[in-house]
Structure formats: structure tokens, C-alpha cells
Motif scaffolding. Structure first.
Motif, PDB file in Angstrom:
ATOM      1  N   SER A   1       0.845  -1.260   0.018  1.00  0.00           N
ATOM      2  CA  SER A   1      -0.117   0.053   0.004  1.00  0.00           C
ATOM      3  C   SER A   1       0.910   1.139  -0.047  1.00  0.00           C
ATOM      4  N   ARG A   2       1.858   1.318   0.745  1.00  0.00           N
ATOM      5  CA  ARG A   2       2.628   2.349   0.906  1.00  0.00           C
ATOM      6  C   ARG A   2       4.183   2.028   1.353  1.00  0.00           C
TER       7      ARG A   2
ATOM      8  N   TYR B   1       0.878   1.882  -8.760  1.00  0.00           N
ATOM      9  CA  TYR B   1       0.056   2.771  -8.148  1.00  0.00           C
ATOM     10  C   TYR B   1      -1.436   2.269  -7.882  1.00  0.00           C
TER      11      TYR B   1
ATOM     12  N   SER C   1      -1.105  -0.378  -5.290  1.00  0.00           N
ATOM     13  CA  SER C   1      -0.930   0.452  -3.810  1.00  0.00           C
ATOM     14  C   SER C   1      -2.253   0.987  -3.454  1.00  0.00           C
TER      15      SER C   1
ATOM     16  N   ARG D   1      -4.470   0.054  -0.325  1.00  0.00           N
ATOM     17  CA  ARG D   1      -4.714   1.038   0.798  1.00  0.00           C
ATOM     18  C   ARG D   1      -6.321   1.048   1.136  1.00  0.00           C
TER      19      ARG D   1
END
Length: 198
Positions: free
Chosen positions: A104-105, A165, A168, A172
Motif C-alpha cells: 500500500s505505501r 500505483y 498500492s 490501501r
């Protein structure tokens, strides 16, 4: 007759539902396995285009080793599929090592972006020098394959960033929903536990 028509319409409706279910499953599979599919494409497609730019008789291990031995930044194209393979190996290794929070990050998006941007810069820097060379000794087909190789490498690099992206963002959202569920369940569990104790 009416009963037969009703049975036929049920069969058609069942068939449409089955096809819709299969298409939905295929789309979800492609979305969730997009990083793996893109890595496979990034490994195979540039090498295939590089092979197509060579004559079939010259495609062998000896010819590949001669390409590496006689490498010249201004003429040789063997580094383009090699960069794609290295980029794919690094990205798939990071993807496999990461779990939900890291996807996610974490390192997956960052390393994918670094690898893709680095290869974009390299290919963009190399392309003008390769195509500045006179093409009198190259046929139109070979030239077209070389152009396709550069464009493919650039598009796949951009695709890696876009897929990373999107992955992620998806992870998230999963974590956010999971957090909301935990926060919603925890107070009810505490209330039920306190009522049991009382």
C-alpha cells in the motif's frame, strides 16, 4: 408449447449468467494479477522484438555473446531487452516480498518507480543516438522492429508505474476497510464481554 419456450428462455438466461460470471472472473483475475502479467510481458516482448530485428540465422547463443562482446552504446540494441529483464526481476522480487501494508505505501511502489524511471531515462537517452546512425545498411523491417523495441520498452516502463500505483491504491483501500471493520467490531465485542462479566 409454452412450457418448452419457458425452458428455452431459462436455458438462455442461465447461459448468459454463466458467460457474464466467467467474464467477470477473467477481468478480476487480470486486475489482481496485473503486476505478474506485466512482468511476463516485459520479459518476453522486448526480447522477441530484438530477435525479430536480427536475421533468423544469426539468433543463437554465440551471436548473443558476440553482441555483448562487440557492444557499442550507439549501435547495439542488446541492452534494451536486458534492461527489461533486470527491471522485471527486481520488480517481481519486491512484489513477492511485500505484504498488504508494504504494497500500500512501501517499497513496492518506490522501487518500481525508481526502476522504471531509470530505464526510461536510459532508453530515452539511447534512442536518438541509435536512430541518428545512417540506416542505409538496414532494411525497413529491421528499422521498424528497432522502433517498436524502443516504444515497447518505454510503454512497459510506464505500465509498471501505473500498475504499481493502482495496486498500492487497492491495498490501501483494503486496509482502510479492514480498519473500519475492526473499529466497528471492537466496541460491540467490548460491550458483549462486559455484559457477560456482569
Amino acid at each position: 408449447m409454452g412450457f418448452v419456450k419457458e425452458e428455452k428462455s431459462k436455458k438462455v438466461l442461465r447461459g448468459v449468467k454463466t458467460v457474464f460470471f466467467l467474464i467477470t472472473m477473467l477481468i478480476s483475475f487480470l486486475l489482481f494479477s496485473a503486476p505478474i502479467l506485466l512482468v511476463i510481458a516485459d520479459t518476453l516482448v522486448p526480447f522477441s522484438l530484438f530477435s525479430a530485428s536480427l536475421s533468423p540465422s544469426s539468433l543463437s547463443l554465440e551471436s548473443l555473446s558476440s553482441h555483448f562482446n562487440n557492444y557499442d552504446f550507439r549501435y547495439s540494441l542488446v541492452d534494451i531487452p536486458l534492461i527489461s529483464i533486470i527491471r522485471s526481476v527486481v520488480i517481481i522480487c519486491v512484489y513477492n516480498l511485500c505484504d498488504g501494508p508494504r504494497l500500500s505505501r512501501g517499497p513496492y511502489l518506490g522501487i518500481t518507480t525508481i526502476c522504471s524511471v531509470s530505464s526510461l531515462i536510459y532508453v530515452s537517452f539511447k534512442a536518438p543516438r541509435v536512430f541518428r546512425v545512417s540506416s542505409t545498411d538496414r532494411g525497413e523491417y529491421v528499422r521498424a522492429m528497432e522502433i517498436a523495441l524502443f516504444i515497447c520498452s518505454l510503454l512497459l516502463a510506464i505500465g509498471h508505474v501505473a500498475v504499481a500505483y493502482r495496486t498500492s491504491c487497492r491495498e490501501r483501500r483494503k486496509l482502510w476497510v479492514y480498519k473500519i471493520d475492526i473499529e466497528a467490531v471492537s466496541p460491540s465485542l467490548l460491550l458483549s464481554a462486559s455484559s457477560n462479566w456482569s
